[in-house]
Design a protein around this motif. Structure first.
Motif, PDB file in Angstrom:
ATOM      1  N   TRP A   1     -14.532  16.510  -1.854  1.00 55.42           N
ATOM      2  CA  TRP A   1     -15.241  16.669  -0.582  1.00 55.42           C
ATOM      3  C   TRP A   1     -15.615  18.125  -0.424  1.00 55.42           C
ATOM      4  CZ3 TRP A   1     -11.214  14.018   3.154  1.00 55.42           C
ATOM      5  CH2 TRP A   1     -11.298  12.619   3.022  1.00 55.42           C
TER       6      TRP A   1
ATOM      7  N   VAL B   1       0.847  -1.187   0.000  1.00 57.83           N
ATOM      8  CA  VAL B   1       0.000   0.000   0.000  1.00 57.83           C
ATOM      9  C   VAL B   1       0.882   1.236   0.000  1.00 57.83           C
ATOM     10  CG1 VAL B   1      -1.685   1.320   1.304  1.00 57.83           C
ATOM     11  CG2 VAL B   1      -1.897  -1.159   1.160  1.00 57.83           C
TER      12      VAL B   1
ATOM     13  N   PRO C   1       0.067   8.320  -3.101  1.00 61.79           N
ATOM     14  CA  PRO C   1      -0.689   8.898  -1.991  1.00 61.79           C
ATOM     15  C   PRO C   1      -2.120   8.368  -1.932  1.00 61.79           C
ATOM     16  CG  PRO C   1       0.304  10.600  -3.371  1.00 61.79           C
ATOM     17  CD  PRO C   1       0.423   9.315  -4.101  1.00 61.79           C
TER      18      PRO C   1
ATOM     19  N   GLU D   1      -3.128   5.362  -2.462  1.00 57.56           N
ATOM     20  CA  GLU D   1      -3.247   4.029  -1.866  1.00 57.56           C
ATOM     21  C   GLU D   1      -3.296   4.107  -0.345  1.00 57.56           C
ATOM     22  OE1 GLU D   1      -0.016   1.770  -3.394  1.00 57.56           O
ATOM     23  OE2 GLU D   1      -0.629   2.064  -5.473  1.00 57.56           O
TER      24      GLU D   1
ATOM     25  N   ILE E   1      -1.914  17.156   0.144  1.00 58.51           N
ATOM     26  CA  ILE E   1      -2.465  18.377  -0.437  1.00 58.51           C
ATOM     27  C   ILE E   1      -2.030  19.603   0.359  1.00 58.51           C
ATOM     28  CG2 ILE E   1      -4.617  19.561  -1.021  1.00 58.51           C
ATOM     29  CD1 ILE E   1      -3.952  17.070  -2.725  1.00 58.51           C
TER      30      ILE E   1
ATOM     31  N   ASN F   1      -8.938  13.055  -3.897  1.00 55.06           N
ATOM     32  CA  ASN F   1      -8.518  14.292  -3.234  1.00 55.06           C
ATOM     33  C   ASN F   1      -7.021  14.308  -3.020  1.00 55.06           C
ATOM     34  OD1 ASN F   1     -11.122  15.132  -3.062  1.00 55.06           O
ATOM     35  ND2 ASN F   1     -11.440  14.414  -0.973  1.00 55.06           N
ATOM     36  N   ASN F   2      -6.467  13.139  -2.701  1.00 54.40           N
ATOM     37  CA  ASN F   2      -5.062  13.088  -2.321  1.00 54.40           C
ATOM     38  C   ASN F   2      -4.152  12.878  -3.526  1.00 54.40           C
ATOM     39  OD1 ASN F   2      -3.241  13.401  -0.245  1.00 54.40           O
ATOM     40  ND2 ASN F   2      -3.048  11.193   0.110  1.00 54.40           N
ATOM     41  N   CYS F   3      -4.701  12.840  -4.736  1.00 54.30           N
ATOM     42  CA  CYS F   3      -3.873  12.649  -5.927  1.00 54.30           C
ATOM     43  C   CYS F   3      -3.340  14.003  -6.387  1.00 54.30           C
ATOM     44  CB  CYS F   3      -4.676  12.013  -7.057  1.00 54.30           C
ATOM     45  SG  CYS F   3      -3.732  11.942  -8.592  1.00 54.30           S
ATOM     46  N   PRO F   4      -2.007  14.183  -6.363  1.00 53.08           N
ATOM     47  CA  PRO F   4      -1.464  15.487  -6.746  1.00 53.08           C
ATOM     48  C   PRO F   4      -1.699  15.805  -8.221  1.00 53.08           C
ATOM     49  CG  PRO F   4       0.203  14.076  -5.716  1.00 53.08           C
ATOM     50  CD  PRO F   4      -0.964  13.223  -6.031  1.00 53.08           C
ATOM     51  N   TYR F   5      -1.954  14.765  -9.021  1.00 57.78           N
ATOM     52  CA  TYR F   5      -2.106  14.974 -10.463  1.00 57.78           C
ATOM     53  C   TYR F   5      -3.570  15.031 -10.874  1.00 57.78           C
ATOM     54  CZ  TYR F   5       2.679  13.391  -9.935  1.00 57.78           C
ATOM     55  OH  TYR F   5       3.979  13.260  -9.516  1.00 57.78           O
ATOM     56  N   LYS F   6      -4.451  14.758  -9.936  1.00 56.12           N
ATOM     57  CA  LYS F   6      -5.898  14.791 -10.188  1.00 56.12           C
ATOM     58  C   LYS F   6      -6.246  13.989 -11.445  1.00 56.12           C
ATOM     59  CE  LYS F   6      -7.353  17.148  -6.675  1.00 56.12           C
ATOM     60  NZ  LYS F   6      -6.408  16.485  -5.777  1.00 56.12           N
TER      61      LYS F   6
ATOM     62  N   SER G   1      -5.074   3.924   6.734  1.00 52.55           N
ATOM     63  CA  SER G   1      -5.899   5.020   6.230  1.00 52.55           C
ATOM     64  C   SER G   1      -6.584   5.792   7.349  1.00 52.55           C
ATOM     65  CB  SER G   1      -6.972   4.472   5.296  1.00 52.55           C
ATOM     66  OG  SER G   1      -7.985   5.454   5.143  1.00 52.55           O
ATOM     67  N   PRO G   2      -6.410   7.106   7.373  1.00 48.76           N
ATOM     68  CA  PRO G   2      -7.075   7.913   8.396  1.00 48.76           C
ATOM     69  C   PRO G   2      -8.585   7.719   8.415  1.00 48.76           C
ATOM     70  CG  PRO G   2      -5.462   9.228   7.235  1.00 48.76           C
ATOM     71  CD  PRO G   2      -5.549   7.920   6.512  1.00 48.76           C
TER      72      PRO G   2
ATOM     73  N   ARG H   1     -13.744   8.809  -2.273  1.00 49.34           N
ATOM     74  CA  ARG H   1     -13.089   9.871  -3.054  1.00 49.34           C
ATOM     75  C   ARG H   1     -11.860  10.446  -2.346  1.00 49.34           C
ATOM     76  NH1 ARG H   1     -18.169  10.726  -3.037  1.00 49.34           N
ATOM     77  NH2 ARG H   1     -18.145  12.598  -1.753  1.00 49.34           N
ATOM     78  N   TYR H   2     -11.456   9.808  -1.247  1.00 50.51           N
ATOM     79  CA  TYR H   2     -10.270  10.272  -0.535  1.00 50.51           C
ATOM     80  C   TYR H   2      -9.056  10.176  -1.460  1.00 50.51           C
ATOM     81  CZ  TYR H   2      -7.676  11.036   3.883  1.00 50.51           C
ATOM     82  OH  TYR H   2      -6.917  11.543   4.896  1.00 50.51           O
TER      83      TYR H   2
ATOM     84  N   LEU I   1      -8.544  22.106  -1.760  1.00 56.22           N
ATOM     85  CA  LEU I   1      -8.724  21.181  -2.883  1.00 56.22           C
ATOM     86  C   LEU I   1      -8.849  21.917  -4.212  1.00 56.22           C
ATOM     87  CD1 LEU I   1     -11.181  18.489  -1.503  1.00 56.22           C
ATOM     88  CD2 LEU I   1      -8.803  18.164  -2.156  1.00 56.22           C
TER      89      LEU I   1
ATOM     90  N   VAL J   1      -4.418   6.235   1.630  1.00 56.09           N
ATOM     91  CA  VAL J   1      -5.592   6.786   2.295  1.00 56.09           C
ATOM     92  C   VAL J   1      -6.857   5.971   2.057  1.00 56.09           C
ATOM     93  CG1 VAL J   1      -4.686   9.118   2.256  1.00 56.09           C
ATOM     94  CG2 VAL J   1      -6.074   8.299   0.354  1.00 56.09           C
TER      95      VAL J   1
ATOM     96  N   ASP K   1      -5.088  22.899  -6.367  1.00 56.11           N
ATOM     97  CA  ASP K   1      -3.895  22.260  -5.807  1.00 56.11           C
ATOM     98  C   ASP K   1      -2.737  22.341  -6.799  1.00 56.11           C
ATOM     99  OD1 ASP K   1      -4.816  20.406  -7.566  1.00 56.11           O
ATOM    100  OD2 ASP K   1      -4.531  18.668  -6.246  1.00 56.11           O
ATOM    101  N   PHE K   2      -2.023  21.273  -7.015  1.00 54.39           N
ATOM    102  CA  PHE K   2      -0.735  21.371  -7.700  1.00 54.39           C
ATOM    103  C   PHE K   2      -0.855  21.794  -9.167  1.00 54.39           C
ATOM    104  CE2 PHE K   2      -0.022  18.447  -4.182  1.00 54.39           C
ATOM    105  CZ  PHE K   2       1.102  18.994  -3.614  1.00 54.39           C
ATOM    106  N   LEU K   3      -1.661  21.058  -9.955  1.00 56.80           N
ATOM    107  CA  LEU K   3      -1.683  21.280 -11.399  1.00 56.80           C
ATOM    108  C   LEU K   3      -2.745  22.312 -11.781  1.00 56.80           C
ATOM    109  CD1 LEU K   3       0.178  18.908 -11.394  1.00 56.80           C
ATOM    110  CD2 LEU K   3      -1.148  17.841 -13.200  1.00 56.80           C
TER     111      LEU K   3
END
Lengths: 176, 987, 465
Positions: free
Chosen positions: C75, A84, B817, B819, C255, B850-855, C158-159, B846-847, C399, B821, C402-404
């Motif tokens: 979210w 993971v 990232p 995986e 993020i 959200n956590n994918c830097p490349y969306k 996972s949180p 959808r976590y 959100l 979450v 963000d980066f891109l």
């Protein structure tokens, strides 16, 4: 086997504290004291020893935590390891939060159950009430007439001196 | 009668019942049966079920389904094993070679034929999407007589009865590259005294042919060889996007753009085209300035060549003095340096202009090198003059019978020809388009995947089309129809077979055959027309807005209007979907007082109302509008997309997608003009919310928020390339290396310098991976589902803007990232470096997204409708169709990886580099995408991963993406070469 | 005892109550039929709840697409509401457990209803993680239960998995704590109802059952005190852990704007801040509606205002620190996010948050303000709004850009989302109003113990028999 008890009803905190303390010092056998709320110091006055509940809490909390750590290790690192996010098989730091929650859960619930057990409380149990107002604003001191030497009149006088509103004698089967 | 597919005898006996059973069986969730909000009842039901019912269905099991195995297995057919048949793309006359992937009897994917010269293994977006046309449920399933379904026998009889030998018979068609078909047509027309075959192209190159008629004495379209061109000057020719043969050109072009050896490319254009976005030097030039610029260029080159002072003298006599503006000197210089291997092309459909182009190419000695007129291209043969005459004949009622084949004059021409005075109108259209619905008879042709045909896109190259499925309807190939009317019925197969008897078998297998073609009768270059052209050109600059009508990459002339994939394909430059629009320069927008989405009214003879899109890099006097929209075929999208209380339709008030701009076209000096000077444009006050897939267009963040430039796309210059790369510093790893990749380690490399943004990969991915079409409203809500998208970023000043195209797909990070979450382990890592998505384990928190830097993750917000059961036949059986509420994303085409691995295992050989090609890589004409095994040091991808231009997006996050990008190489920085302004580094 | 136990010098409970009067006062509102005011409130709350039920059913039947979310903003309202409600809950635990450990006697009049509030808030919170999933009917997959998939367990890294445990543990412990506290009072009411009618009514039976035969025996009181202390001792770290874990939902992500180590303390403080705000809102209403002015005195209001001031300052500090960290990190993405918060498209939300959570509470420095119920009530409402927006700002502004830059997008809620939020308030108040009717809103057992605290003299002894 039945026993006879002498009951003094009081109407305030201080009275019950004094009388209980005095009774203990007089060597009278205190069956129980009934109060509408937790009167501080009454346990000392009655000479009760410390409760065992903290031990239950501690041990079961520990058990819960231990179980959870093992379970998380077993599921993620040993039984079916899955990669993971490149995290190590045994990501111990990530296991901490749930371990803590489970510890609290075990400790809390088990302590409450232990309490119900110790003090014999369960749904639908018939309460033994010495006075309808004992859960409202009355206090009651219950003394056991443990031996022939127990002089009812004298003890009654003793209670009245300590502002007992009412004193009565009762047959009561030895519950405890 | 429609072909019935049956899975079991029971179904054949009683299809309707099983259909219903199947419906019920495959729904995982009973709620899906309820049309919420459709009725109070339904809604209450939904409300009731919502919690309880939902919980139960978690544990439902689908009953066992009876399937019928082959009793006797057909020869060389393995159930569930794909077969590939060589064929030829029929989506446009370019004639790319195809390999049609057929699974269990149904074609499910088209891929380029690597051996065929035009395709070279690649395809374009339109070609990729054209397979959906096969399963188009609105295709005609039998001939129509007076709009009523009829039979072939009847139709044949009636038509023959109405054909009279003396009446004027006209056969109107698009470019026909098939010699067989040409012959059939000629034979058919031969029966009549007054018959003529008129060819026209909705995207006409007629002027080029006419110009060569004048300068070379032969009406030919040169075969442009970009693979030989070291310096290219293009005047309004979008040869990477839509011009004549884009796949071939893009492939050849990018072959010459591999650093360090890079060809040089200047683009003179009014709008921002795909080609312009790749140019080293881009000069904003309004269409009405093109000829003047060409004259200027001709004069400069004539000067450089020192030859031909006759031309120069006449020029100076006409008051031409060379001005030192717009980098023309530079361009002339670069072209002259590369003479003999340079190339000047022009998209303007005006003869004088093209004559000047020919002259320049002649001066540069490019004929015979980068332009082949002896073995010319046949991809455009239309003759606008002939078309104009025919329209005139029709108007004046001098046509007795009109046959319409493969074109849609009613929708494609400036004014729809009225058929009232025509005795007999017969259309061969496969579906009821604007022209067909006015025809007396419609004799539907096959889809190209259903028919035998041959094409000769370039002289000497015969590309064969073989059917890959039995015709789905009672359609008939045009050649057969014509043969029937000629009195000697013959089927297409025999016709074709007779023509190429010799190498037949291997030709069919290979999909093409090279033949010795007679060289075209070209004469030596004649100067006279050049003089005329110069005379007809005025040095005075033009003024006022000019309209530029252009084919969009997705819609071309509009015959693709039925295709939802292409409507949802974002325009490579503007990123607009489901609409055409009037693009204007920022300056023009300010002076007109409009912004994105404001509807303007454009009047040039006819009038259309379109939303504005502000386009950096566009000429301030140019208003550009895409053709091919507002077609009848797009009416089918009225109910596309999820239906819920807040849903908006994908079509406009007229019930169609976009507006048809064809009425704004005009005939000038006998050729179809795509640019109109002196038009009127006015704000209407209405607004339309465009469906964009990208709303922030640069890598520079807004000024008031810092204004820094993000190093997402990195660039270098030809100068910098020589220097040794600075060593990248090593990072400390927090975790122990628990997960070594022992076997394969899949990775990808994307060459941003090669990528033209043509978006073939986007459609290819959609076809391969069963990605749903979501409709305009969902795109507006930024919920498009494409697994691969092409991010487009502008840099530099808006008048001299530079463009970067960046294909962006799941980066398959080593430390993904997403995986970490996911609570349900629905996305995990494979031991070959793949980031896997397990649909049936996903609950849709959808976590991960959200956590994918490349969306790059896509979520199924609804059950995107798949009601069209015929269209569903195109679905790839190797890829799960995702249900509502689950996350999905690029898988590196894991199904292809598995197939190749199994194949290799069966053969006992290791998987070779190149055995596995992802859908996007396979389709890419520019060869910009390379997939392979990073653990194999000699694989192409491993080598690219060591390239000096290599970088990874957001590398400093240390998520370890498996996709490497290769920096864009900008021209300039070298001594003596001016650095183009706006050559701003994004690094 | 008063001297050692209570820092307060003037009476906790006004109007020289006697134990019996306490019982009387607390039971009276329960036993008489509900007032018109109550009915009005209940009808409003209940219809809001129905609206929410409708919205959620429609969403579950149709798809999460009925919310305004998109590929970039995955979210928004859902998790905002979740964090908001969990936060509300925390004040209850703070008052009942933490203040108990600190021997803050004044808590006794409010802790019962504060705990009830915790329960109802956690109920509201619990709904959102379930309905925000794409396939809510499978939401139980978030729990590790034995199954035939390998068995396949869950991802303990996972949180969100941590959340499941944290929230469910929190709910169970709070519920237990609350019930244990109720037992003696249930007994009191049981005995008060006794003899009201010949045949025991349903209500009598229920009280009899749930009071577990409590008889006020001191041997039981003795354990009870220890138990209460233990539960308080467990609940205190629990409440902190719960919101810490909630904050990790964001802090462990990559993020910018989420990935911050300051989150746990920041969130806990924020939670208590918002919770006290909500407690005040409810208390001020309750004391009016159920005329408990003598029990919930200005002293209580004043004390809670001070708590508000404290937590508000912590939150303010956190806001500042966030910006500083971003600036100091030198990370352009991080810096951008915060510039974008204050100046970007969602600046309005950010400034609502700042003005409600930082500026408005500054008024509480003035004693005069703390003593003016009207103003305090208004402030408490503002704080609730502000804290909701804090979560909204953290989630959405981080959100949406963000980066891109290519995937930058915006967010607009749909009617369905808004109704769901309204519905959660409906549920909360419905539960609370019912609670006010059927259970003692004030812990009689505890109040009686502190009657004399700060009283000039002991209550006069009555000599009736």
């Amino acid at each position: 086997m039945n026993r006879r008890v002498l009951i003094g009803i009081f109407d305030n905190e201080d009275a019950i504290l004094d009388v209980t303390d005095a009774a203990r010092r007089r060597g009278l056998k205190i069956v129980d004291v009934f109060a509408p709320y937790a009167v501080h110091g009454l346990d000392r006055a009655m000479g009760l020893q410390r409760s065992k509940l903290p031990w239950v809490c501690f041990l079961l909390g520990l058990t819960g935590a231990a179980f959870k750590v093992w379970f998380e290790y077993w599921t993620t690192a040993s039984d079916w390891p899955i990669n993971v996010g490149g995290k190590p098989w045994n990501s111990l730091p990530a296991f901490v939060p749930i371990t803590f929650e489970v510890m609290v859960l075990f400790a809390g619930i088990s302590t409450v159950l232990a309490f119900f057990g110790m003090s014999r409380l369960w749904p639908g149990r018939k309460p033994m009430l010495l006075d309808a107002r004992v859960t409202n604003d009355r206090f009651a001191l219950v003394l056991e007439e443990d031996n022939a030497a127990f002089d009812v009149e004298e003890v009654e006088r003793f209670l009245r001196d300590h502002h007992a509103l009412r004193v009565e004698e009762r047959e009561q089967e030895a519950a405890r | 009668m429609e072909t019935q597919y049956w899975r079991s005898l029971a179904e054949r006996e009683n299809p309707s019942e099983l259909a219903r059973a199947a419906e019920a069986e495959f729904s995982e969730n009973p709620l899906q049966q309820i049309e919420p909000g459709s009725s109070r009842r339904g809604f209450l039901k939904a409300a009731g079920f919502a919690f309880a019912g939902a919980a139960l269905t978690g544990c439902s099991r689908a009953p066992v389904e009876k399937a019928m195995p082959y009793l006797v297995q057909p020869e060389n057919t393995v159930a569930g094993r794909a077969q590939y048949y060589a064929s030829t793309c029929g989506a446009c006359p370019a004639g790319c070679g195809l390999l049609a992937k057929v699974r269990d009897g149904r074609p499910i994917k088209l891929e380029g034929n690597p051996d065929q010269a035009i395709s070279g293994g690649a395809t374009c977006a339109v070609g990729q999407a054209s397979i959906l046309g096969l399963y188009d449920s609105l295709r005609l399933k039998q001939p129509l007589a007076g709009g009523k379904p009829s039979t072939w026998a009847e139709v044949d009889r009636e038509i023959l009865a109405r054909l009279r030998a003396d009446g004027a018979v006209r056969y109107l068609s698009g470019t026909i590259t098939s010699p067989t078909k040409q012959a059939a047509i000629d034979r058919f027309l031969g029966q009549f005294r007054n018959a003529r075959h008129v060819m026209y192209d909705a995207l006409s190159a007629s002027a080029i042919l006419d110009a060569h008629q004048q300068t070379h004495g032969a009406r030919v379209l040169p075969h442009y060889r970009f693979d030989k061109a070291g310096a290219i000057a293009s005047f309004d020719a979008d040869f990477l996007g839509t011009w004549i043969s884009p796949v071939e050109f893009a492939r050849d072009y990018s072959a010459r753009r591999r650093p360090p050896e890079m060809s040089w490319h200047a683009q003179f254009e009014g709008r921002m085209s795909l080609t312009g976005s790749k140019a080293d030097r881009r000069v904003r030039t309004a269409p009405d300035e093109i000829r003047e610029r060409l004259a200027q260029l001709a004069i400069r080159i004539a000067k450089l060549s020192g030859a031909d002072d006759r031309f120069l003298s006449s020029a100076s006599a006409r008051g031409w003095q060379t001005t030192n503006d717009d980098g023309l000197p530079h361009v002339a210089e670069r072209l002259w340096e590369a003479r003999g291997r340079s190339l000047v092309v022009c998209g303007a459909n005006a003869v004088h202009t093209q004559v000047l182009v020919n002259y320049i190419n002649h001066l540069l000695g490019n004929y015979g090198a980068t332009l082949d007129v002896e073995h010319p291209s046949r991809q455009r043969q239309g003759d606008d003059r002939a078309l104009a005459n025919l329209l005139d004949e029709i108007k004046t009622g001098r046509v007795a019978a009109l046959f319409i084949d493969g074109v849609n004059p009613v929708a494609e021409l400036p004014e729809a020809p009225g058929f009232d005075h025509v005795g007999l109108v017969v259309s061969f259209a496969g579906s009821l388009d604007e022209s067909a619905e006015r025809a007396h008879y419609v004799c539907p042709d096959h889809h190209f995947l259903e028919s035998w045909a041959g094409a000769e896109p370039v002289a000497g190259l015969i590309s064969l089309t073989q059917p890959v499925i039995r015709p789905l309807g009672a359609t008939r190939a045009v050649v057969e129809t014509l043969a029937a009317w000629t009195g000697q019925p013959v089927n297409a197969y025999d016709l074709l077979r007779q023509r190429y008897p010799a190498q037949w078998d291997r030709a069919v297998e290979a999909g093409y055959v090279a033949m010795e073609a007679p060289r075209a009768p070209v004469k030596p270059f004649s100067m006279a027309p050049v003089e005329l052209a110069l005379a007809a050109t005025s040095p005075e600059p033009a003024a006022g807005y000019t309209l530029a009508l252009y084919p969009s990459v997705a819609m071309l002339e509009g015959r693709q209007a039925y295709n939802p994939w292409l409507h949802e394909l974002p325009d490579p430059i503007t990123k607009v979907t489901w609409d055409n629009y009037a693009s204007v320069s920022p300056a023009a927008a300010t002076s007109l007082g409009v912004s994105d989405g404001d509807v303007v009214r454009i009047e040039a003879g006819a009038a259309v109302e379109l939303p504005v899109v502000v386009q950096p890099g566009q000429h301030d006097r140019v208003i550009a509008v895409a053709l091919g929209y507002g077609r009848k075929a797009s009416e089918r999208f009225a109910n596309l997309g999820p239906r819920w209380i807040d849903h908006r339709p994908s079509v406009n008030d007229q019930g169609r997608v976009g507006e048809n701009a064809a009425p704004l076209l005009a005939f000038e000096q006998g050729s179809l003009r795509y640019d109109r000077a002196g038009i009127r444009i006015a704000k209407t006050g209405r607004r339309i919310e465009l469906a964009l897939t990208q709303t922030h267009h640069t890598l520079t963040v807004p000024q008031q928020l810092g204004g820094e430039v993000r190093p997402i796309v990195q660039e270098t210059t030809t100068a910098e390339l020589g220097k040794p790369p600075e060593p990248s510093e090593q990072r400390e790893e927090l975790w122990p290396e628990d997960h070594p990749y022992k076997g394969h380690r899949w990775g990808m490399a994307v060459d941003l310098n090669a990528c033209t943004g043509c978006s073939a990969c986007v459609v290819a991915c959609q076809v391969e991976n069963n990605t749903p079409v979501v409709g305009k409203d969902e795109v507006r809500r930024r919920r498009e589902m494409h697994w691969i998208r092409i991010d487009r970023y502008y840099s530099g000043p808006s008048e001299n803007v530079e463009v970067a195209h960046q294909p962006m797909m799941c980066q398959q990070c080593d430390h993904a990232p997403c995986e970490t979450v996911c609570p349900t382990l629905a996305t995990v890592h494979s031991d070959e470096g793949l980031n896997q998505q397990i649909y049936n384990r996903c609950v849709g928190t959808r976590y991960c997204a959200n956590n994918c830097p490349y969306k790059t993750r896509r979520f199924n917000w609804f059950n995107y409708p798949r009601e069209d059961r015929l269209a569903n036949l195109v679905l790839n059986p190797d890829v799960t169709v995702r249900t509502r509420g689950v996350m999905e994303k690029c898988t590196f085409c894991v199904q292809r990886i598995q197939e190749a691995k199994i194949e290799a295992k069966v053969l006992g050989t290791p998987v070779k580099d190149g055995d596995i090609r992802t859908a996007c890589e396979q389709a890419c004409p520019a060869g910009a995408i390379v997939f392979g095994d990073l653990n194999d040091p000699n694989s192409r991808v491993a080598r690219l991963a060591r390239d000096a231009r290599q970088y990874r997006v957001l590398e400093d996050l240390n998520v370890g993406p498996a996709v490497r990008y290769l920096k864009i190489v900008r021209d300039g920085g070298q001594a003596g070469r001016p650095v183009p302004q706006g050559d701003k580094k994004n690094g | 005892m008063a001297e050692v136990c209570s820092p307060l010098r003037i009476p906790l409970i006004a109007g020289h109550k006697k134990a019996a009067t306490v019982t009387e006062d607390v039971c009276r509102p329960m036993l008489r039929p509900p007032s018109g005011l109550w009915w009005a409130g209940f009808t409003l709350a209940f219809s809001l709840m129905l609206l929410g039920v409708a919205a959620v059913s429609y969403q579950i039947a149709t798809g999460v697409g009925t919310w305004g979310l998109n590929t970039t903003v995955g979210w928004a309202f859902d998790i905002t509401n979740f964090v908001f409600w969990v936060g509300i809950g925390h004040a209850g635990t703070l008052i009942s457990a933490i203040l108990f450990l600190f021997r803050q006697k004044w808590r006794t009049s409010v802790n019962r209803s504060a705990e009830a509030m915790t329960l109802f808030a956690v109920m509201c919170a619990g709904i959102f993680p379930v309905i925000h999933t794409g396939r809510p009917w499978l939401a139980y997959w978030l729990f590790p239960y034995p199954n035939f998939r390998g068995p396949l367990w869950i991802n303990f890294r996972s949180p969100l998995a941590w959340d499941c445990f944290a929230i469910s543990t929190y709910f169970l412990i709070s519920a237990t704590f609350w019930y244990v506290g109720l037992i003696p009072d249930l007994a009191t009411i049981r005995d008060r109802l006794a003899g009201e009618s010949a045949r025991p009514t349903l209500r009598q039976r229920l009280f009899a059952v749930f009071s577990l035969g409590w008889s006020g025996s001191y041997r039981v009181w003795h354990h009870y005190e220890v138990l209460y202390l233990l539960l308080a001792g467990l609940a205190t770290p629990l409440v902190i852990s719960v919101h810490t874990i909630v904050s990790w939902d964001f802090a462990t992500a990559v993020i910018p704007g989420w990935h911050a180590t300051i989150f746990p303390p920041y969130f806990v403080a924020g939670a208590i801040f918002s919770g006290i705000g909500m407690v005040l809102t409810l208390m001020i209403v309750a004391r009016k509606v159920m005329n408990l002015e003598d029990y919930i005195t200005l002293r209580h209001v004043d004390a809670m205002c001070k708590l508000l001031l404290l937590t508000s300052s912590i939150v303010a500090l956190a806001y500042g620190t966030e910006f500083f960290t971003a600036f100091y990190s030198g990370n352009p993405y991080e810096q951008f996010v915060f510039r974008n918060r204050a100046l970007g498209p969602f600046a309005w939300a950010y400034w609502i948050m700042v003005s409600c959570n930082v500026l408005a509470p500054q008024l509480l420095w003035f004693r005069g303000v703390r003593r003016r119920i009207g103003i305090v009530f208004a402030l408490s409402l503002l704080i609730n709004v502000g804290m909701w927006f804090e979560r909204f700002v953290i989630i959405v502004t981080s959100l949406h850009r963000d980066f891109l830059p290519s995937s930058w997008a915006s967010y607009r809620p749909t009617i369905v989302e808004v109704s769901t939020l309204a519905g959660s308030f409906g549920l909360f108040f419905t539960c609370f109003l019912i609670f006010c009717r059927i259970l003692p809103v004030i812990a009689m057992g505890e109040v009686k113990a502190v009657l004399h605290v700060g009283q000039a003299s002991r209550p006069v002894q009555e000599t009736t028999v």
